[in-house]
Design an enzyme around this catalytic site. Structure first.
Site, short mmCIF file in Angstrom:
data_model
loop_
_atom_site.label_atom_id
_atom_site.label_comp_id
_atom_site.label_asym_id
_atom_site.label_seq_id
_atom_site.Cartn_x
_atom_site.Cartn_y
_atom_site.Cartn_z
N GLU A 1 28.61 30.06 37.31
CA GLU A 1 28.11 29.29 38.31
C GLU A 1 26.69 29.91 38.96
OE1 GLU A 1 31.21 27.28 41.16
OE2 GLU A 1 31.65 29.17 40.72
N GLU B 1 38.89 29.10 35.74
CA GLU B 1 39.45 28.85 37.11
C GLU B 1 40.78 28.02 36.74
OE1 GLU B 1 36.27 28.85 36.45
OE2 GLU B 1 35.03 29.56 38.10
C1 1HE Z 1 38.22 42.11 37.64
C2 1HE Z 1 37.61 40.75 37.19
C3 1HE Z 1 37.61 39.84 38.39
C4 1HE Z 1 37.74 42.17 35.77
N1 1HE Z 1 38.11 39.93 39.63
N2 1HE Z 1 38.55 42.31 38.84
N3 1HE Z 1 37.29 35.45 36.36
C5 1HE Z 1 38.09 35.47 35.17
O1 1HE Z 1 39.24 35.15 35.30
C6 1HE Z 1 37.89 36.62 34.34
C7 1HE Z 1 38.61 37.77 34.38
N4 1HE Z 1 38.19 38.75 33.56
C8 1HE Z 1 38.41 39.04 32.46
O2 1HE Z 1 38.85 38.15 31.52
C9 1HE Z 1 37.94 40.36 31.66
O3 1HE Z 1 37.88 41.46 32.69
C10 1HE Z 1 36.52 40.24 30.84
C11 1HE Z 1 36.73 39.34 29.86
C12 1HE Z 1 35.54 39.66 31.99
C13 1HE Z 1 35.98 41.76 30.45
O4 1HE Z 1 37.32 42.05 29.77
P1 1HE Z 1 37.50 43.88 29.66
O5 1HE Z 1 38.40 44.09 28.59
O6 1HE Z 1 36.01 44.37 29.37
O7 1HE Z 1 37.73 44.54 31.01
P2 1HE Z 1 39.00 44.63 31.78
O8 1HE Z 1 39.54 45.69 31.46
O9 1HE Z 1 39.68 43.34 31.75
O10 1HE Z 1 38.20 45.07 33.23
C14 1HE Z 1 37.86 46.02 33.82
C15 1HE Z 1 38.06 46.25 35.39
O11 1HE Z 1 37.53 45.16 36.02
C16 1HE Z 1 39.58 46.09 35.57
O12 1HE Z 1 39.70 46.76 36.77
P3 1HE Z 1 40.56 48.24 36.55
O13 1HE Z 1 40.58 48.64 38.10
O14 1HE Z 1 41.88 47.93 35.93
O15 1HE Z 1 39.55 49.06 35.75
C17 1HE Z 1 39.61 44.50 35.94
O16 1HE Z 1 40.78 44.35 36.80
C18 1HE Z 1 38.31 44.46 36.71
N5 1HE Z 1 38.02 42.94 36.84
N6 1HE Z 1 37.34 41.01 36.01
C19 1HE Z 1 38.38 41.35 39.87
N7 1HE Z 1 37.08 38.58 38.06
C20 1HE Z 1 33.50 31.13 43.80
S1 1HE Z 1 34.69 30.61 43.01
C21 1HE Z 1 34.50 31.37 41.46
C22 1HE Z 1 35.95 31.35 40.66
C23 1HE Z 1 35.96 32.17 39.73
O17 1HE Z 1 35.12 32.65 39.14
S2 1HE Z 1 37.52 32.34 38.87
C24 1HE Z 1 37.13 33.46 37.42
C25 1HE Z 1 37.63 34.91 37.49
#
Ligand code: 1HE
Length: 266
Positions: free
Chosen positions: A120, A140
Site C-alpha cells: 500500500e 491480509e
Molecule cells: C513482524 C512482521 C509484521 C515480521 N508485524 N512483526 N504482513 C504480513 O503478514 C507479513 C508477515 N511477515 C512475514 O511474512 C515475514 O516476516 C517476511 C516474509 C516479511 C520476512 O521473513 P523473514 O524470515 O526474513 O523474517 P521473520 O523471521 O519472519 O521476522 C523477523 C522478525 O520480524 C520477527 O520478530 P522476532 O521478534 O521474532 O525477531 C517477526 O515477528 C517480525 N515481523 N513481519 C510484526 N508484519 C493498514 S492495514 C495493512 C494490513 C497489513 O499489512 S497485513 C500484512 C501483514
C-alpha cells in the site's frame, strides 16, 4: 548528506532521512522487524512528508535490510476495537495521501517482501523501481483482516480489481518481473542496483519544472477520474498554465535556438 537531525521535524529511530542535492532519501530502518510499519513509523512518514525541506524536489523511499516492508506491525492489532481500527486506518490514509498528493514526486525502491501495508505504501509512490528480489503480496486475506492503508483505492487503479481480488483471496504473489507486466513494477533492476536507479530517476524528476511536476502529480490522476468533458477543460487550463511559466518559456527558447536537449532513445 543531511542527517535526519537537520530536518524540520524529528523522526523516530525507525526512519532515516538524508538529503543529497534536491533529492531526499527516506529509509525505513526497522530491519529487525522487516520494516513492519508501526504507529510511530506511520506518524513519522506523515510528519516527514508534511515538512519536506524547501529545496527538496523529489523523494526516494527505500527499506533497510532484506525486505522493503512486511506491512502493518501485526503486534499492534491485538487489542484494537472497531473505533480504534477506523482511527488507525485514517492515520495511514492521511500519511499516504501526503505521499501521493504531496509537494514532490516520490520514487519507491523495492526489494524482498513488499507486502500488505508495504505494498500500500509502494502504491502511493509515483514511480516504483523493483530489484529482482522484490515480491508483492496481500496476506491480509489469509490473516483474517483487510487492507487499511488505501490499498482498495490505489491498487485496483494500478492492477485492476480482479487481480487484487485474486491476490487477497488466494494469497497469490507476483515477482518483481511479473509486476512489470501488471503495473506494479515501473522499472526492473538487478539486486543491489535499486537505490542508484531510484536516485537517478529522482534527479531527473527534480530537473523538471515545479509546474510540470505539479500538473503530473496533482492534475493527471484527478483528470483520469473525471468525466471526459471536465477532463478536457482541466487539461486545457493546466497546459496553458504550464506554458505560461517563465521557466517553460526559457526551455522552449533553448530548444528553438538549438541549445535544448533532443529526445533520444535512453
Ligand atoms: C513482524 C512482521 C509484521 C515480521 N508485524 N512483526 N504482513 C504480513 O503478514 C507479513 C508477515 N511477515 C512475514 O511474512 C515475514 O516476516 C517476511 C516474509 C516479511 C520476512 O521473513 P523473514 O524470515 O526474513 O523474517 P521473520 O523471521 O519472519 O521476522 C523477523 C522478525 O520480524 C520477527 O520478530 P522476532 O521478534 O521474532 O525477531 C517477526 O515477528 C517480525 N515481523 N513481519 C510484526 N508484519 C493498514 S492495514 C495493512 C494490513 C497489513 O499489512 S497485513 C500484512 C501483514
Amino acid at each position: 548528506m543531511m542527517a535526519s537531525d537537520r530536518l524540520a521535524v524529528s523522526l523516530p529511530d525507525s526512519l532515516r532521512a538524508e538529503q543529497q542535492g534536491q533529492v531526499t532519501v527516506l529509509r525505513l530502518s526497522r530491519a529487525q522487524k522487516r520494516n513492519a510499519l508501526d504507529d510511530e513509523m506511520v506518524a513519522g512518514i506523515d510528519a516527514f512528508f508534511s515538512h519536506l525541506p524547501d529545496n527538496t524536489a523529489a523523494v526516494v523511499i527505500c527499506g533497510e535490510g532484506e525486505h522493503f516492508s512486511a506491512g502493518l506491525d501485526l503486534s499492534e492489532l491485538k487489542e484494537r476495537d472497531v473505533r480504534e481500527g477506523i482511527a488507525h486506518s485514517g492515520r495511514w490514509h492521511r500519511a499516504f495521501e501526503k505521499i501521493q498528493y504531496g509537494r514532490v514526486p516520490v520514487v519507491a525502491v523495492l526489494h524482498g517482501a513488499v507486502v500488505g501495508g508495504g505494498l500500500e505504501l509502494a502504491a502511493a509512490a509515483h514511480v516504483r523501481v523493483a530489484e529482482r528480489s522484490a515480491y508483492y503480496a496481500l496476506p491480509e486475506g489469509s490473516r483474517g483482516i483487510y487492507v487499511g492503508g488505501g490499498g482498495s483505492v490505489r491498487l485496483p487503479r494500478l492492477i485492476g480489481v480482479a487481480r487484487m481480488m485474486d491476490m487477497m483471496l488466494t494469497g497469490r504473489t507476483y515477482s518483481a518481473e511479473e509486476g512489470l507486466a501488471i503495473g506494479l513494477t515501473t522499472y526492473l533492476v538487478d539486486s543491489g542496483k535499486g537505490l542508484a536507479k531510484g536516485f537517478e530517476l529522482a534527479q531527473r524528476i527534480a530537473a523538471n519544472t515545479a509546474m510540470t511536476n505539479f500538473a503530473v502529480m496533482q492534475a493527471l490522476p484527478r483528470i483520469a477520474e473525471m468525466t471526459p468533458d471536465a477532463g478536457f477543460a482541466m487539461e486545457a487550463l493546466m497546459s496553458s498554465m504550464a506554458q505560461a511559466d517563465p521557466e517553460a518559456k526559457a526551455r522552449l527558447k533553448d530548444f528553438l535556438e538549438k541549445r535544448g536537449p533532443k529526445v533520444t532513445r535512453s
